[in-house]
Design a protein around this motif. Sequence first.
Motif, mmCIF file in Angstrom:
data_model
loop_
_atom_site.group_PDB
_atom_site.id
_atom_site.type_symbol
_atom_site.label_atom_id
_atom_site.label_comp_id
_atom_site.label_asym_id
_atom_site.label_seq_id
_atom_site.Cartn_x
_atom_site.Cartn_y
_atom_site.Cartn_z
ATOM 1 N N TRP A 72 37.461 39.078 28.863
ATOM 2 C CA TRP A 72 38.128 38.929 30.151
ATOM 3 C C TRP A 72 37.647 37.719 30.955
ATOM 4 O O TRP A 72 38.463 37.151 31.716
ATOM 5 N N ALA B 212 40.526 35.505 32.484
ATOM 6 C CA ALA B 212 40.645 35.507 33.941
ATOM 7 C C ALA B 212 40.458 34.107 34.518
ATOM 8 O O ALA B 212 41.150 33.715 35.472
ATOM 9 N N GLY C 216 41.894 37.836 43.006
ATOM 10 C CA GLY C 216 41.414 37.607 41.642
ATOM 11 C C GLY C 216 39.994 37.077 41.609
ATOM 12 O O GLY C 216 39.190 37.460 40.743
#
Length: 220
Positions: free
Chosen positions: A103, A107, A140
């Motif tokens: 991730w 990301a 985020g």
Amino acid sequence: MSSPPVARTPRLPSFPAASPSAPAVPPGGRLPRLLLRATATASAVLGLAQTVLAGSFLNGHYEALRAHELGAMALGGLLLAQLPVAALVRRGGGAGGARGPWWPLGATALLLAALGAQMGTGYERAVGVHVTLGVLLVSGLLFGLVGAWRPAPVRLSTSMPEAEPVAEPVAEPSAGPDADSATESGSGTGTGTGTGSGDGGSGRLPRPTGAGADTVEVAP
């Protein structure tokens, strides 16, 4: 007196002693994770500062617009530097020297794409889309911060040592009342056999021997 049955004590299976807790991340994988935490923290702080600068600009402080632009460029540089760090974490930042999570790399790439769109809408004066993308971008960055500071999971071994076979208790024969009765019945059988064997098995009494054995008294 009958003695109680003697049973062997079963042996319990022996297991190896617990080893001291090993570190969740090997020494070679700590540096990439530390760098990821540093870049994620700096990016999150800079993203929050961007919201403050944007609010200051909307309140009429137009000099904050230049600082807002420089902050977006600095954020892009941090995310670009975070890409190789995330790749190193994926390569060997897991527990026990295994591959790390995927991730951080995904990301970081997604945040970079969102930042590019954010800067484009800002230069185009599309305020509505710019504000919406800004909220999503800061969210985020905060999620990435939480994930970077989360401790790496420890991989536990599920293999258990084989247990030794447990011996079943074995009872020794006891000399109880049943054994005594069996002995008496055996001796009685032997006596009866000896008595029967004296007359040859015909059932007649043995013939008397000794003085006067041949004299037969006749009744008058």
